[in-house]
Every structure is written in structure tokens, then in C-alpha cells.
Design a protein around this motif. Structure first.
Motif, PDB file in Angstrom:
ATOM      1  N   SER A 159       0.820  -1.212   0.000  1.00 27.14           N
ATOM      2  CA  SER A 159       0.000   0.000   0.000  1.00 27.14           C
ATOM      3  C   SER A 159       0.856   1.266   0.000  1.00 27.14           C
ATOM      4  O   SER A 159       0.358   2.350  -0.334  1.00 27.14           O
ATOM      5  CB  SER A 159      -0.928   0.011   1.218  1.00 27.14           C
ATOM      6  N   LEU A 160       2.116   1.136   0.372  1.00 21.63           N
ATOM      7  CA  LEU A 160       3.023   2.291   0.411  1.00 21.63           C
ATOM      8  C   LEU A 160       3.851   2.420  -0.863  1.00 21.63           C
ATOM      9  O   LEU A 160       4.677   3.321  -0.975  1.00 21.63           O
ATOM     10  CB  LEU A 160       3.960   2.178   1.619  1.00 21.63           C
ATOM     11  N   LYS A 161       3.624   1.540  -1.832  1.00 22.22           N
ATOM     12  CA  LYS A 161       4.335   1.591  -3.109  1.00 22.22           C
ATOM     13  C   LYS A 161       3.394   2.058  -4.215  1.00 22.22           C
ATOM     14  O   LYS A 161       2.193   1.854  -4.137  1.00 22.22           O
ATOM     15  CB  LYS A 161       4.902   0.206  -3.457  1.00 22.22           C
ATOM     16  N   THR A 162       3.961   2.661  -5.234  1.00 23.68           N
ATOM     17  CA  THR A 162       3.150   3.065  -6.378  1.00 23.68           C
ATOM     18  C   THR A 162       2.788   1.834  -7.207  1.00 23.68           C
ATOM     19  O   THR A 162       3.389   0.764  -7.046  1.00 23.68           O
ATOM     20  CB  THR A 162       3.912   4.072  -7.251  1.00 23.68           C
ATOM     21  N   ASN A 163       1.828   1.993  -8.086  1.00 18.84           N
ATOM     22  CA  ASN A 163       1.436   0.880  -8.950  1.00 18.84           C
ATOM     23  C   ASN A 163       2.590   0.414  -9.827  1.00 18.84           C
ATOM     24  O   ASN A 163       2.731  -0.785 -10.098  1.00 18.84           O
ATOM     25  CB  ASN A 163       0.246   1.287  -9.824  1.00 18.84           C
TER      26      ASN A 163
END
Length: 272
Positions: free
Chosen positions: A30-34
Motif C-alpha cells: 500500500s506504500l508503493k506506487t502501482n
């Protein structure tokens, strides 16, 4: 004996760690970009921007879904506790004709999968115009929760000394008074256990929520999470953030009531 205990402890810790890894991976994702998720699903995030959780809450309309889930979960859990506790008391401490048959009917609820009666249930809900309402979820959630709750509570009540109930009746207490004033306070640990199981089941249920509720204002969290997915693309960062937020309350609930759950599950095996 000590070596065996150490071995069991190690196994439990290994199992707990394995069970925790998917949730930790969900939070980190959830803390990473797609783009980062697509490039390497197992890599650690390069930054820690927690504003993604507020964005996911607003973008997905999770507030409305959370309220709906809370209402459905609370109502179905309360009904499950009421019906199953009264039925367990009657089947454990009262004598009446057809007692074994009634217990057998409840047992069918543990054996039959939802697919076995879904078509009939769907037609019945269509007939009484129950679909697209909260009752379309509350009623089946309660019905599905009662069989397991009944057996857990009955096992707990069976372990209580019968002299306790007989003395109350000698003092003039009615069956309802015995149930309300004597039995309910005693079986509180078992009620907490059943309540936690019912909450987890209703909070996470997806199939019936998807089929019976089409009104977006009445959808619960499991179906509401579909808002992060479309036909061609899924916003994985927002989806993982939303999943983290809706999973955390259930984990906290289980941790807080862990001691009562263990007591409720083990007490029934100790005969008075």
C-alpha cells in the motif's frame, strides 16, 4: 517434556510468522506506487507516504461501506447470540419431545454448503422483496452463524453442573429467569467466542453481499472494494491501502478478546 514443549513453541512461532507475512506484504504494498508493485511485488517501498490511506478512504467511499458493514455485522451477530444461546440452553437443560430431531436439523447447517440452498433462498428473497436491503444480508448471516454457535454454546452449557440450574428452579425461578439471570452471565466467555466468530464471518462475507445488494449506498466493505477495480485496470496501491484499513479492526478485535476466545473454546471440554 521440556524439549517437546520447546519444539511445539517453535512450530507455533513459525506458523504465526508465515500467517503474518501476507498481511505485512499487503501493508508494504500500500506504500508503493502501482509502477513499483508491477516492477517487483516483493520489494520494499522507497518512501513511506501514509496519506495514501486517507486518499483510499475518500476515493473508495469506504465510510459508507464501513457503516453498512457495521450495521449488518452488529445486527446479525446480536441475533445469532440471542437465538443460539436460547436454543443451546433448551437443548442442553430442558426436556421436550423431538429434542434430538431439532438438534439434528441444526446440525444440517454445519454440513450443507451455501451452494446447496442458494437457489431456493434467492427465490424466497425475491418473493418477499427482501433483496437490495440490509435484511437480505442480516437474515442469511444469522442463519449461517447459528449452527456453529449453537454447538459451541451447548458444549459449554453441558459442562456446567446441573445442580446449579436445579437449585434455581427449587427457589421458584422460571426457565426464562434461569436463562436470563443465571446462564447468560456464566457463559459469557463462550458468548464472546461466538460473537467474535460471527463478527469475522459477517464482516468478510462476499458472495451474498455481491448477489443480494446492488444499491451502492447499501453495499458492505467486501463488495465496496470492487470500486478500486474496473474492467481493464486495478489501482493496486489504493486497493491494498483499503484492505489494510478494513483488516486492521478485525485483527485488533481478535487480539483484545484472545483470552476470552480461548476460554470459550476450551471450557466446553471440561465436564462438571
Amino acid at each position: 517434556m521440556k524439549q517437546r514443549l520447546t519444539f511445539v513453541t517453535v512450530i507455533v512461532w513459525v506458523y504465526a510468522t508465515i500467517s503474518l507475512l501476507p498481511m505485512l506484504w499487503m501493508f508494504m504494498s500500500s506504500l508503493k506506487t502501482n509502477a513499483e508493485i508491477s516492477k517487483s511485488a516483493l520489494a520494499l517501498p522507497t518512501s513511506f507516504d501514509f496519506s495514501v490511506f486517507a486518499e483510499a478512504w475518500e476515493m473508495g467511499g469506504l465510510g459508507t461501506y464501513a457503516i453498512n458493514s457495521a450495521i449488518v455485522t452488529f445486527a446479525s451477530t446480536a441475533l445469532t447470540l440471542l437465538v443460539s444461546s436460547m436454543a443451546a440452553f433448551a437443548l442442553s437443560k430442558l426436556d421436550f419431545p423431538g429434542k434430538s430431531a431439532v438438534l439434528g436439523i441444526f446440525t444440517l447447517g454445519l454440513l450443507l454448503p451455501i451452494q446447496a440452498y442458494f437457489i431456493a433462498q434467492n427465490e424466497l428473497f425475491e418473493l418477499v422483496a427482501l433483496k437490495d436491503s440490509r435484511w437480505a444480508l442480516i437474515v442469511p448471516y444469522t442463519a449461517m452463524g447459528i449452527p456453529l454457535a449453537l454447538w459451541l454454546l451447548k458444549s459449554y452449557i453441558d459442562s456446567l453442573p446441573k445442580e446449579l440450574f436445579e437449585s434455581a428452579r427449587v427457589d421458584g425461578a422460571s426457565d426464562l429467569a434461569v436463562y436470563r439471570l443465571l446462564m447468560v452471565p456464566i457463559i459469557r466467555p463462550a458468548l464472546v467466542t461466538v460473537g467474535i466468530f460471527s463478527v469475522l464471518s459477517a464482516w468478510n462475507e462476499f458472495l451474498l453481499a455481491l448477489l443480494y445488494v446492488q444499491d451502492d449506498s447499501l453495499k458492505t466493505i467486501p463488495t465496496g472494494l470492487l470500486a478500486f477495480s474496473s474492467k481493464y485496470v486495478t489501482d493496486y496501491q489504493m486497493l491494498f491501502a483499503a484492505l489494510t484499513m478494513v483488516t486492521l479492526p478485525m485483527i485488533v478485535l481478535y487480539v483484545v478478546f484472545n483470552r476470552q476466545i480461548v476460554t470459550g473454546l476450551t471450557q466446553g471440554s471440561i465436564k462438571g
